[in-house]
Design a protein around this motif. Structure first.
Motif, PDB file in Angstrom:
ATOM      1  N   LEU A   9      12.307 -30.781   6.826  1.00  0.00           N
ATOM      2  CA  LEU A   9      13.414 -31.765   6.238  1.00  0.00           C
ATOM      3  C   LEU A   9      14.711 -31.239   7.003  1.00  0.00           C
ATOM      4  O   LEU A   9      15.224 -32.144   7.442  1.00  0.00           O
ATOM      5  N   LYS A  10      14.972 -29.431   6.061  1.00  0.00           N
ATOM      6  CA  LYS A  10      15.565 -29.319   7.216  1.00  0.00           C
ATOM      7  C   LYS A  10      16.103 -29.419   9.013  1.00  0.00           C
ATOM      8  O   LYS A  10      16.964 -29.752   8.913  1.00  0.00           O
ATOM      9  N   GLU A  11      14.798 -28.754   9.770  1.00  0.00           N
ATOM     10  CA  GLU A  11      15.092 -29.307  10.632  1.00  0.00           C
ATOM     11  C   GLU A  11      15.266 -30.856  11.635  1.00  0.00           C
ATOM     12  O   GLU A  11      15.938 -31.210  12.283  1.00  0.00           O
ATOM     13  N   LEU A  12      14.757 -31.141  11.008  1.00  0.00           N
ATOM     14  CA  LEU A  12      14.728 -32.849  11.475  1.00  0.00           C
ATOM     15  C   LEU A  12      16.275 -33.501  11.061  1.00  0.00           C
ATOM     16  O   LEU A  12      16.535 -34.285  11.106  1.00  0.00           O
ATOM     17  N   ARG A  13      16.274 -32.839   9.667  1.00  0.00           N
ATOM     18  CA  ARG A  13      17.996 -33.520   9.506  1.00  0.00           C
ATOM     19  C   ARG A  13      18.984 -33.015  10.233  1.00  0.00           C
ATOM     20  O   ARG A  13      19.972 -33.751  10.904  1.00  0.00           O
ATOM     21  N   MET A  14      18.795 -31.670  10.959  1.00  0.00           N
ATOM     22  CA  MET A  14      20.133 -31.164  11.511  1.00  0.00           C
ATOM     23  C   MET A  14      19.547 -31.714  13.158  1.00  0.00           C
ATOM     24  O   MET A  14      20.826 -32.043  13.591  1.00  0.00           O
ATOM     25  N   SER A  15      18.120 -32.107  13.741  1.00  0.00           N
ATOM     26  CA  SER A  15      17.832 -32.419  14.657  1.00  0.00           C
ATOM     27  C   SER A  15      18.366 -33.971  14.950  1.00  0.00           C
ATOM     28  O   SER A  15      18.337 -34.388  16.200  1.00  0.00           O
ATOM     29  N   LYS A  57      11.338 -40.626  11.092  1.00  0.00           N
ATOM     30  CA  LYS A  57      10.637 -41.390  12.375  1.00  0.00           C
ATOM     31  C   LYS A  57       9.332 -40.510  11.797  1.00  0.00           C
ATOM     32  O   LYS A  57       8.935 -40.372  13.023  1.00  0.00           O
ATOM     33  N   CYS A  58       9.184 -39.935  11.188  1.00  0.00           N
ATOM     34  CA  CYS A  58       7.753 -38.945  11.329  1.00  0.00           C
ATOM     35  C   CYS A  58       6.930 -39.621  10.372  1.00  0.00           C
ATOM     36  O   CYS A  58       7.089 -40.652   9.163  1.00  0.00           O
ATOM     37  N   SER A  59       5.602 -39.706  10.422  1.00  0.00           N
ATOM     38  CA  SER A  59       4.295 -39.312   9.693  1.00  0.00           C
ATOM     39  C   SER A  59       4.550 -39.076   8.116  1.00  0.00           C
ATOM     40  O   SER A  59       5.285 -37.249   8.334  1.00  0.00           O
ATOM     41  N   THR A  60       4.230 -39.319   6.827  1.00  0.00           N
ATOM     42  CA  THR A  60       4.079 -37.927   5.870  1.00  0.00           C
ATOM     43  C   THR A  60       2.762 -36.723   6.250  1.00  0.00           C
ATOM     44  O   THR A  60       3.213 -36.086   5.800  1.00  0.00           O
ATOM     45  N   VAL A  74      14.728 -38.757  19.906  1.00  0.00           N
ATOM     46  CA  VAL A  74      15.780 -40.125  19.911  1.00  0.00           C
ATOM     47  C   VAL A  74      16.828 -39.991  20.425  1.00  0.00           C
ATOM     48  O   VAL A  74      18.224 -39.659  19.562  1.00  0.00           O
ATOM     49  N   LEU A  75      17.109 -40.303  21.641  1.00  0.00           N
ATOM     50  CA  LEU A  75      19.126 -40.611  21.944  1.00  0.00           C
ATOM     51  C   LEU A  75      19.221 -42.057  21.564  1.00  0.00           C
ATOM     52  O   LEU A  75      19.045 -43.161  21.645  1.00  0.00           O
TER      53      LEU A  75
END
Length: 98
Positions: A9-15, A57-60, A74-75
């Motif tokens: 969750l942290k990596e996805l948020r930061m990305s 934008k990922c699966s559970t 995604v850019l």
């Protein structure tokens, strides 16, 4: 807590260059809840887990560790001209071939 969920969750948020407050606002929860998810102090409800998967934008399955398929990068090209978008695509292709 679900093993590895807080890190993902942290990596996805930061990305996506989002703050915890940004995520909280999009999910309709408080920033402290988002923080709790990212520190393993809290486990998201099924509803919030699904909302997080839509947001990132990922699966559970990815969030729960059942799949290793990372979400695509995604850019945001809003506001760029077609020429600028083409330049970015060329740059990416060049970097991949190095």
């Amino acid at each position: 807590m679900i093993k590895g969920l807080s890190t993902k969750l942290k990596e996805l948020r930061m990305s996506q260059n989002l703050s915890q407050a940004d995520v909280a606002k999009k999910l309709g929860i408080s920033p402290s809840i988002v923080s709790g998810y990212e520190t393993s102090e809290r486990t998201p409800s099924t509803e919030n887990l699904l909302a997080l998967s839509y947001l990132y934008k990922c699966s559970t399955d990815y969030l729960l560790g059942k799949s290793n398929d990372k979400p695509p990068v995604v850019l945001d090209v809003d506001g760029l001209t077609p020429e600028q978008i083409q330049a970015l695509q060329t740059l990416i292709k060049t970097m991949k071939h190095e």
